[in-house]
Every structure is written in C-alpha cells, then in structure tokens.
Write a protein that holds these residues in place. Sequence first.
Motif, PDB file in Angstrom:
ATOM      1  N   LEU A 369       0.823  -1.136   0.021  1.00  0.00           N
ATOM      2  CA  LEU A 369      -0.045   0.064   0.050  1.00  0.00           C
ATOM      3  C   LEU A 369       1.039   1.274  -0.103  1.00  0.00           C
ATOM      4  N   MET A 370       2.071   1.257   0.650  1.00  0.00           N
ATOM      5  CA  MET A 370       2.818   2.524   0.556  1.00  0.00           C
ATOM      6  C   MET A 370       3.352   2.748  -0.761  1.00  0.00           C
ATOM      7  N   SER A 371       3.596   1.820  -1.617  1.00  0.00           N
ATOM      8  CA  SER A 371       3.946   1.895  -3.271  1.00  0.00           C
ATOM      9  C   SER A 371       2.692   2.794  -3.650  1.00  0.00           C
ATOM     10  N   VAL A 372       1.517   2.528  -3.234  1.00  0.00           N
ATOM     11  CA  VAL A 372       0.306   3.141  -3.837  1.00  0.00           C
ATOM     12  C   VAL A 372       0.255   4.657  -3.552  1.00  0.00           C
ATOM     13  N   LEU A 373       0.417   4.743  -2.170  1.00  0.00           N
ATOM     14  CA  LEU A 373       0.294   6.109  -1.509  1.00  0.00           C
ATOM     15  C   LEU A 373       1.512   7.024  -1.989  1.00  0.00           C
ATOM     16  N   LYS A 374       2.536   6.271  -2.279  1.00  0.00           N
ATOM     17  CA  LYS A 374       3.580   7.173  -2.951  1.00  0.00           C
ATOM     18  C   LYS A 374       3.347   7.854  -4.214  1.00  0.00           C
ATOM     19  N   LYS A 375       2.541   7.097  -5.117  1.00  0.00           N
ATOM     20  CA  LYS A 375       2.060   7.567  -6.378  1.00  0.00           C
ATOM     21  C   LYS A 375       1.246   8.818  -6.132  1.00  0.00           C
ATOM     22  N   GLY A 376       0.506   8.692  -5.255  1.00  0.00           N
ATOM     23  CA  GLY A 376      -0.430   9.888  -5.198  1.00  0.00           C
ATOM     24  C   GLY A 376       0.269  10.982  -4.113  1.00  0.00           C
ATOM     25  N   SER A 377       1.161  10.662  -3.614  1.00  0.00           N
ATOM     26  CA  SER A 377       1.554  11.765  -2.641  1.00  0.00           C
ATOM     27  C   SER A 377       2.097  13.067  -3.399  1.00  0.00           C
ATOM     28  N   LYS A 378       2.051  14.148  -2.918  1.00  0.00           N
ATOM     29  CA  LYS A 378       2.646  15.661  -3.508  1.00  0.00           C
ATOM     30  C   LYS A 378       3.959  15.757  -2.758  1.00  0.00           C
ATOM     31  N   ILE A 379       4.346  15.032  -1.848  1.00  0.00           N
ATOM     32  CA  ILE A 379       5.671  15.401  -1.066  1.00  0.00           C
ATOM     33  C   ILE A 379       6.576  14.393  -1.178  1.00  0.00           C
ATOM     34  N   ASP A 380       7.717  14.504  -0.646  1.00  0.00           N
ATOM     35  CA  ASP A 380       8.707  13.314  -1.014  1.00  0.00           C
ATOM     36  C   ASP A 380       8.395  12.207  -0.094  1.00  0.00           C
ATOM     37  N   PHE A 381       7.604  11.216  -0.615  1.00  0.00           N
ATOM     38  CA  PHE A 381       6.942  10.155   0.382  1.00  0.00           C
ATOM     39  C   PHE A 381       7.778   9.446   1.032  1.00  0.00           C
ATOM     40  N   PRO A 382       8.091   8.935   2.244  1.00  0.00           N
ATOM     41  CA  PRO A 382       8.961   8.276   2.932  1.00  0.00           C
ATOM     42  C   PRO A 382       8.671   6.857   3.220  1.00  0.00           C
ATOM     43  N   ASN A 383       7.760   6.510   2.282  1.00  0.00           N
ATOM     44  CA  ASN A 383       7.292   4.907   2.225  1.00  0.00           C
ATOM     45  C   ASN A 383       6.943   4.558   3.803  1.00  0.00           C
ATOM     46  N   SER A 384       6.314   5.399   4.437  1.00  0.00           N
ATOM     47  CA  SER A 384       5.841   5.438   5.591  1.00  0.00           C
ATOM     48  C   SER A 384       5.051   6.441   6.056  1.00  0.00           C
ATOM     49  N   THR A 385       4.338   6.372   7.171  1.00  0.00           N
ATOM     50  CA  THR A 385       3.367   7.475   7.614  1.00  0.00           C
ATOM     51  C   THR A 385       3.521   7.437   9.093  1.00  0.00           C
ATOM     52  N   VAL A 386       3.082   8.384   9.708  1.00  0.00           N
ATOM     53  CA  VAL A 386       2.396   8.509  11.335  1.00  0.00           C
ATOM     54  C   VAL A 386       0.930   8.203  11.234  1.00  0.00           C
ATOM     55  N   ARG A 387       0.834   7.370  12.281  1.00  0.00           N
ATOM     56  CA  ARG A 387      -0.741   7.112  12.504  1.00  0.00           C
ATOM     57  C   ARG A 387      -1.165   7.524  13.865  1.00  0.00           C
TER      58      ARG A 387
END
Length: 414
Positions: A369-387
């Motif tokens: 899922l991180m690779s999916v979110l990376k595609k849609g991200s407008k930032i330098d996506f770090p392959n992880s998130t804060v939850r």
Amino acid sequence: WSDEDFCKILSDFPSLSREINGKRLVYLDNAASTLKSKSVIEKMADFYLYHYSNIHRAVHTLASEATVEYENAREKVAKFLNAESTEVIFTSGTTMGINFLVNSLVKSGLLSSGDTVLLSQVEHHANLVPWVRLSKFYGFKVEYIEADEKGVITTEAIREAKKHKPKIVSITGQSNVTGQQMPLELIRETFNDSILIIDGAQLVPHKKIDVKKLNIDFLVFSGHKMIAPTGIGVLYGKKELLERLEPFFYGGEMIDKVTFKDVSFNVLPYKFEAGTQHIAGAVGLGYTLDYLENLGFEKIEKHIEDLSSYLLSELMKLNFVEIYGPIDNSHKSLVSFNMIGVHPHDVAHILDENFGVATRSGHHCAQPLMSVLKKGSKIDFPNSTVRASVYFYNTKEDIDILVEGLKNVKRWFE
Ligand code: PMP
C-alpha cells in the motif's frame, strides 16, 4: 456517557494516569494494540488464582469450573457476533486465523490450482503474505481490488474486480492504514458466489458485526485490539463450511478416534482447537465482552465516531500535513499522515519525548500500500506514515494535544 461515567472509564486504564517524559500520557496507538482494563485483569487474576486448571479433560472440580468459564466465553463471542457457539473457534489472533484459513481451504480442496483469490491493495501483511506465499505452492491466483492514489477502495474498483470471478474474496473490514471502513454489504452483493473472508482486526473493535446479517463466511479478529489480552483471537466460520474444512493444526483434543493408521476428528468447534488452548485468554476475552456490553456497544461506536471525525477535521486544518485515506465518514478511528519535510519516525519520536503522545510510524505492515500512496503523494513520500488512532477512552483534548505537538514539530523544523 456522563462525566462521572467517563472518569470511571479512565480510572480503569491505569496507564492513562502515567506521566511520559513529564507529560500526561496521550495514547493514540490503539490500532496497534489497546490499553488493558484493570477490572478485566482483576477478573482474569481471580480466574488464574482460584479456578484455573486445564479444560475439558479431567473430572475434578477445578477442571469443570475452568471448562465452564472457557465455554461461557465462547457463548459470549457467539452472541456478540450473532453466531452459533459451534461456529466460534479460539485462535491466537487474526494472523493465525488467516493462516489457518488459507491452509485449510487448500487442504480441503475448496481452493485449488486455477482458482482466484481476490484481496484488496490495502491489506495488512497478515491478509496478504499467506495468500501470496501459498499461491506459489498450490497454483491459485491472487488478484486485487485496486486502491486509488489516496489508498481508497472505491465502489467502482469493487465492481471492476468482479471480472476476476474470484472463488474467494478476503478483505479487511477496516484498513489499519487509511482507516477506511469497507462497504461490506456492497462487497457481499458484488461477490455473491464467492467465499467471503473478513479480516476484522480493525473493524470488530469499533463496530458491532452481525455475521448472519452480512452473510459473512469467515471472520477473524484479535482480542488485544479491543482491550482483551494478547494471544487470543477468534475465527468465526459458517457451520457448513467449517464442517468441510480440514484442520490446520493436529494433536490432542481435536480428535475423535486415533489408531496407528488413521484419525477421525472431534465435532465442531473442538476439531479446530488442537492442544492446550490459551484458556485464560479466552476467558479474558469473555470478560472483555461483558465489559464492553456494560459500557454499551452503541455508545462506544458513537464516541469513536465523534473522535474520528474530530481527528480528521483537526488534521485537515494543518497545511503542513498530507493525509491518506478517504475524506468522508467512511474514515474511522485512525488517521495516517505525513508532515511535509519531516520523517514520520522523527515526528513520532518528538511527539513522545516532548508531548507524551504515543503514535505509530512506519509502513504499518502494509508495504504494498505504501507504493500506492507514494504515487499519489505530493511530497517526498518516505514509504511510511505517522498514524494516530483512538479508542473509547480517548478525548478531544488528546487530539488537541496531538495537534499542538505537530505545530511545535513544524516550528522546530522551520
Ligand atoms: N489485519 C489488520 C487490518 C491489522 O490491523 C492487524 C494488526 N495490526 C492484523 C491483521 C494482524 O493482527 P494480529 O497481529 O493481532 O494477528
């Protein structure tokens, strides 16, 4: 709840009165595991200290007391899910439940070479790795309901996936990353011929599920995400399917007759409970359900619902934060986000060290899922998130402290 009732709830979770780095603990890591209730633990201690013995086998008093408590717990789970008690199998948790199902389905011939299993792109590794690995040995195919660039499973994507003609659909009831609660009625209706498995790890703690009404074939969940002990979980299965399944674990208790040459199995649900079970864990899960029922499932749901929408709307006000998942009321109990320019591990670390706020950072066991979110991200996506994830003992003030903390992190990194 009245203020007085809510104070009682808070006092039942002693960790909440702890200070972390000089600040009151704000526990927002409930999606990983919830805190434990003092009164449930006290009841478990009483069980361990005065009534504990192995179950089922012996004729002495302690054994029968322990057996009654254990089977009562099964009844409580059955009632909670609107199932029969023979359809409730105790497991160690969601991960074991899914591994059990994949293995048993192939061994029983209900899943074989040429069949398709449909997952979604937001699955936790627990509902992805077992399918992908065993597909390599048994030749079935694994397909996915696609997530959009925010990690959302849309109605169109669900309908589109019908083309895969899946024999089995195994999907999370609520994503542990995007917080999306899945439209289970629509999924059931769309895949009406498929065996439907629901990963309830995140759903069951937040929403009362009626397995009959939703016509779910299998549902798995873990006690530890709903204040019960670790190491105990449930696999619900429709009786007619369970009857057809070969057990995953073999050993004592699950048998009827054993010879040197062959074996026949015990009746449901014992056929699937080989060896000595986590007896006190199951009993503790039963006490937990009493506790939650006493608080009122609807009240719990409503409180979490209010907090979730507050959490989402407060985070949306921050222009230095990127949020993942749906922006509507299917977004429940948690929010995953990133702060522009600050690594999620740094965010989580600073929140803990300076504000006593416990959040989780990482890929949340959902690397694809991180690779999916990376595609849609407008930032330098770090392959992880804060939850940040809430439960019924959290408050709006907890969320305000989180937001204040994030504003401070932003200032430090400017
Ligand atoms: N599925 C989901 C959606 C989860 O959030 C989790 C726990 N993070 C699991 C499965 C696995 O649960 P457990 O570790 O209790 O087996």
